[in-house]
Design a protein around this motif. Structure first.
Motif, PDB file in Angstrom:
ATOM      1  N   VAL A  51       0.862  -1.176   0.000  1.00 21.38           N
ATOM      2  CA  VAL A  51       0.000   0.000   0.000  1.00 21.38           C
ATOM      3  C   VAL A  51       0.897   1.225   0.000  1.00 21.38           C
ATOM      4  O   VAL A  51       2.072   1.139   0.368  1.00 21.38           O
ATOM      5  CB  VAL A  51      -0.965   0.034   1.214  1.00 21.38           C
ATOM      6  N   ALA A  52       0.354   2.341  -0.426  1.00 17.03           N
ATOM      7  CA  ALA A  52       1.168   3.551  -0.491  1.00 17.03           C
ATOM      8  C   ALA A  52       0.285   4.785  -0.361  1.00 17.03           C
ATOM      9  O   ALA A  52      -0.914   4.740  -0.633  1.00 17.03           O
ATOM     10  CB  ALA A  52       1.934   3.597  -1.809  1.00 17.03           C
ATOM     11  N   HIS A  53       0.918   5.869   0.051  1.00 13.41           N
ATOM     12  CA  HIS A  53       0.272   7.171   0.059  1.00 13.41           C
ATOM     13  C   HIS A  53       1.145   8.090  -0.769  1.00 13.41           C
ATOM     14  O   HIS A  53       2.356   8.154  -0.562  1.00 13.41           O
ATOM     15  CB  HIS A  53       0.156   7.722   1.492  1.00 13.41           C
ATOM     16  N   GLU A  54       0.539   8.755  -1.725  1.00 16.96           N
ATOM     17  CA  GLU A  54       1.275   9.737  -2.512  1.00 16.96           C
ATOM     18  C   GLU A  54       0.732  11.103  -2.150  1.00 16.96           C
ATOM     19  O   GLU A  54      -0.457  11.376  -2.328  1.00 16.96           O
ATOM     20  CB  GLU A  54       1.140   9.478  -4.010  1.00 16.96           C
ATOM     21  N   ALA A  55       1.609  11.941  -1.636  1.00 20.40           N
ATOM     22  CA  ALA A  55       1.222  13.303  -1.265  1.00 20.40           C
ATOM     23  C   ALA A  55       1.294  14.186  -2.511  1.00 20.40           C
ATOM     24  O   ALA A  55       1.395  13.694  -3.626  1.00 20.40           O
ATOM     25  CB  ALA A  55       2.146  13.809  -0.164  1.00 20.40           C
ATOM     26  N   GLY A  56       1.246  15.490  -2.293  1.00 26.12           N
ATOM     27  CA  GLY A  56       1.356  16.414  -3.411  1.00 26.12           C
ATOM     28  C   GLY A  56       0.069  16.519  -4.193  1.00 26.12           C
ATOM     29  O   GLY A  56      -1.025  16.413  -3.648  1.00 26.12           O
ATOM     30  N   LYS A  57       0.209  16.682  -5.506  1.00 26.27           N
ATOM     31  CA  LYS A  57      -0.940  16.909  -6.385  1.00 26.27           C
ATOM     32  C   LYS A  57      -1.952  15.760  -6.315  1.00 26.27           C
ATOM     33  O   LYS A  57      -3.154  15.985  -6.278  1.00 26.27           O
ATOM     34  CB  LYS A  57      -0.444  17.107  -7.819  1.00 26.27           C
ATOM     35  N   ASN A  58      -1.467  14.525  -6.299  1.00 27.22           N
ATOM     36  CA  ASN A  58      -2.385  13.374  -6.276  1.00 27.22           C
ATOM     37  C   ASN A  58      -3.072  13.214  -4.930  1.00 27.22           C
ATOM     38  O   ASN A  58      -4.249  12.931  -4.869  1.00 27.22           O
ATOM     39  CB  ASN A  58      -1.645  12.088  -6.624  1.00 27.22           C
TER      40      ASN A  58
END
Length: 177
Positions: A51-58
Motif C-alpha cells: 500500500v502507499a500514500h502519494e502526497a502532493g498533487k495526487n
C-alpha cells in the motif's frame, strides 16, 4: 385455456425483450491507447503487494495488487518479472476521518475516500519490447482513459527508475511482507 394464454403472452414478451436486446450495440472491451492493455477481470480479488500514500498533487492512498504470476515473482525475488505478470494500482482520495477521529484522543485517522483511478502494468516482453516489456493503462470508473499523452507518461516516468535501480524492472513497488 388461461395457462395457454399466459404462456403465449410470456413467450411474446420474452421474444420482444430478447429481440430488442439483440439490437443493442455490443460493448467492446475497453483497452488503453498505445498498448491495448485491458482492465483485468477479477483484479479486486488479487493479493496485496503493498500500500502507499502519494502526497502532493495526487494526495491519494493506493493498494497495489498482483496476479498470481506477479506474486510468485515478488515472493521469489524474480527479476525481470516474467511475461504474464500484471500489477494493478487502485487509488482513492486520501481523506481524514472525522468519524474515526471522534473516538481517538487526537485527529489521526486517514481513510480511502472516493476512487480516483486504476492503473495497470502488464508484462509482455514481445508485445511491449519498446517499453522495457511493460504495457500501461489507466481506467476511471472502469473506462480506459483515451489520453495518449497520459499513457505515454507512464513509461516516461518508469524508465527514470531504471537509472537508479536497474534490478527493479521498471516497477516502483516493492513487496511488503
Amino acid at each position: 385455456m388461461e395457462i395457454k394464454r399466459l404462456s403465449a403472452a410470456g413467450l411474446a414478451i420474452a421474444t420482444l425483450v430478447f429481440g430488442v436486446a439483440a439490437t443493442w450495440p455490443k460493448q467492446e472491451v475497453q483497452r488503453s491507447p498505445i498498448y491495448g492493455v485491458e482492465l483485468p477481470k477479477g483484479y479486486r480479488d488479487w493479493q496485496v503487494i503493498s500500500v502507499a500514500h502519494e502526497a502532493g498533487k495526487n494526495n491519494d492512498i493506493r493498494a497495489i495488487l498482483g496476479n498470481d504470476i506477479a506474486m510468485k515473482a515478488y515472493r521469489q525475488n524474480i527479476r525481470p518479472f516474467p511475461d504474464g505478470a500484471i500489477i494493478v494500482r487502485v487509488a482513492w482520495q486520501y481523506e481524514s476521518s472525522p468519524r474515526n477521529d471522534s473516538v481517538f484522543p487526537a485527529p489521526q485517522s486517514f481513510v480511502a475516500g472516493a476512487p480516483t483511478n486504476v492503473q495497470v502494468s502488464e508484462k509482455d516482453s514481445k508485445r511491449f519490447a519498446k517499453t522495457g516489456g511493460w504495457g500501461y493503462a489507466q481506467f476511471e470508473k472502469g473506462v480506459a482513459d483515451p489520453s495518449v499523452p497520459l499513457i505515454q507518461s507512464c513509461y516516461a516516468c518508469h524508465i527514470k527508475l531504471d537509472a537508479i535501480d536497474k534490478q527493479a524492472d521498471l516497477v516502483f513497488t516493492n513487496y511488503s511482507e
